[in-house]
Design a protein around this motif. Sequence first.
Motif, PDB file in Angstrom:
ATOM      1  N   THR A 100      36.451  -0.175 -65.119  1.00 27.51           N
ATOM      2  CA  THR A 100      37.598   0.553 -64.567  1.00 27.51           C
ATOM      3  C   THR A 100      38.418  -0.334 -63.634  1.00 27.51           C
ATOM      4  N   THR A 151      44.398  11.407 -68.274  1.00 23.61           N
ATOM      5  CA  THR A 151      43.584  10.970 -69.413  1.00 23.61           C
ATOM      6  C   THR A 151      43.723  11.903 -70.602  1.00 23.61           C
ATOM      7  N   THR A 152      43.926  13.190 -70.351  1.00 22.60           N
ATOM      8  CA  THR A 152      44.033  14.143 -71.460  1.00 22.60           C
ATOM      9  C   THR A 152      45.425  14.158 -72.087  1.00 22.60           C
ATOM     10  N   ALA A 168      35.322   7.643 -67.864  1.00 25.98           N
ATOM     11  CA  ALA A 168      35.952   7.276 -69.142  1.00 25.98           C
ATOM     12  C   ALA A 168      35.191   6.159 -69.858  1.00 25.98           C
ATOM     13  N   THR A 214      45.741   5.219 -65.312  1.00 34.46           N
ATOM     14  CA  THR A 214      44.698   6.166 -64.924  1.00 34.46           C
ATOM     15  C   THR A 214      43.562   5.457 -64.197  1.00 34.46           C
ATOM     16  N   TRP A 226      43.872  12.551 -62.211  1.00 35.03           N
ATOM     17  CA  TRP A 226      43.304  11.570 -63.147  1.00 35.03           C
ATOM     18  C   TRP A 226      42.946  12.231 -64.469  1.00 35.03           C
ATOM     19  N   TRP A 227      42.328  13.408 -64.397  1.00 31.00           N
ATOM     20  CA  TRP A 227      41.907  14.105 -65.618  1.00 31.00           C
ATOM     21  C   TRP A 227      43.112  14.472 -66.477  1.00 31.00           C
ATOM     22  N   PRO A 285      45.902   3.779 -70.046  1.00 31.56           N
ATOM     23  CA  PRO A 285      44.589   3.666 -69.410  1.00 31.56           C
ATOM     24  C   PRO A 285      44.614   2.857 -68.119  1.00 31.56           C
ATOM     25  N   GLN A 294      35.329   9.768 -61.464  1.00 31.92           N
ATOM     26  CA  GLN A 294      36.447   9.215 -62.243  1.00 31.92           C
ATOM     27  C   GLN A 294      36.372   7.697 -62.376  1.00 31.92           C
TER      28      GLN A 294
END
Length: 590
Positions: free
Chosen positions: A53, A266-267, A440, A275, A262-263, A272, A436
């Motif tokens: 990350t 990502t959705t 991912a 995020t 953040w969620w 990337p 988080q």
Amino acid sequence: MGLQSNGLSLEVVGREVSGRPVPGKPRRPAGPYLLGLPALLLSCLLLIPIGVTVVAAFRTPSGFGLGNFAVMGDPGALRAVGNSLVWVAVAFGLVVVGFFLALLSYRLPGLTSFLQPALVMPFAVSVLVSGATFRMIFDPAPERGTVTAVWTSLFGSSPVWLGPGLVWLVLVSAFGWTWLGYVVSLFRAGLDAIPDDVSRTIAAEGVTGWRRLFAVEIPLLRPITGVVTLTLVIAAVRVFDLVLIVVPGPMQRSADVLGLNWWRATTTGDDPGRTAALGVVLFAIVAAVGVVGVRGLRRRRWAMPVAVVTPDPSLGRPKPSKRVRRIGWTVGFAVSLVWILPAVVLVATALHSPREAGLRGWWSLSGLGFSSFAAAANVGLFRALLSTVLIAGAATAVLLVIAVPTAYLVAWGGLPQWLGRVMTSVFVVLAVTPVQMYAAPLRDAIGAAGLAGSRIALALVHAAAGLPFAVLLLRSAFASAPPALVSEALQGPARQSAVLATVQRTYRPALVAVAVLEFALVWNDFIVGFLISGPGTTPLSLVLWGEARQFSASAGSVAAAGVVASVVPVVLLLTFWRTVVRGLTAGSRP
């Protein structure tokens, strides 16, 4: 010329010794270091995704730089950062409130006779269930919402509690209801553990009132303050499900936190790198706050300078009069009735049919029965119950097997002082690391390995997430063992395993605390299962959230699922709470 005596060889050199003296270094056996190897391997489940990350956050199309952090210029991201900082402030505020409530109960004996169980019970309830309960209490319809009905009957009209601004009152109330009992119990245990000789000495010195508070009690409780602060900061950082279930959809962006932001990114297929930058910002905030935990978890001793006197034994903590005790019992009983009201609302709502629960309040006598429990069973509640038992049990077992030897290694394994400090700091940072930061990459890795939906994979993730706090807690307990006890075992024929067994027997309450808390936290978890789990695991919390998305129409089944989901952790915590408190404060008492 050589000389041998008792196996010792000496050689007399016939010339002057020259050159720089070579300092000797103690030989450290490599065996104890192997105790930390399982923890290192398990921690890699977090460390490697965290590294991925961080790299993604700084990688741009043109190389490495800060370009992805331009996402913080987005008004929504800035609002989420501000709200996340507000939650950290709420955690600190709750620590202060809990301390003064513990101090009040210490000064007013009898207060906790009724209040203690009422305070502990909400701590066993998941934040998701707590949020659903407070949403029922603050329902804007006066025919359903308790607070709205009372306010309307008193003032004629009621504000929209779930609207802009006021929704924070609901959120903070739910968070405080869940965590306040934990804070009060630990501080009260610390106050009760103040030695009688210390109390008599400061009484003889005339140290009373605010002077006693700031000169004696607060310094003595610094280690416990570190444990409490670290725990609540972790909880505040993970505020995700509370906002998701309490705040209505159109209002969620006003109460947005970095985790939710953040969620959503990502959705919705956001870049990337951007995020990942959000996750790094959240991580930086909480890691800085986690430094407080490092200082608090170090054992401190009372160092107040006092004159050498012979204290009168009668000058210790005075016995309260019958009148003071009656006042304590009365106040404690009244507050406990108010404190268990959310639990009453939850159970009473669950005992109404789904239709009646959606139309009328919990106080209505129509539609009573168990049809809401049947509706909850039809959406897979009991299958999820079995899945949660397996996941929580496996995670707890793995955690205990790995955390105990690691904590012993840090406390008594003979590590260099600098290495022990580094390990402690790393565990503190990992303890407050938001999900988080590793969700991912870990989800992608589990999917690539063909383990999506695997209960074992999810249990290992839970064990890895709980390992840092468990090691810190056990290390604090082990480190408080009498040095003579460990030294005697080390000097005798016993090996490291025998020393470890001795320390374990001495500090079993800390082991019980780790086991009970890990099981309860995994049982009540939502965010890890929601962000990482596949559909095959179906933990209880995911079933609850699935039902809560249509809250008005499914209040009865949500309440029924919440009751079923809370039975096991509530019974577990109430049964072992005294032992859990002793374990949590084993290495932090004065």
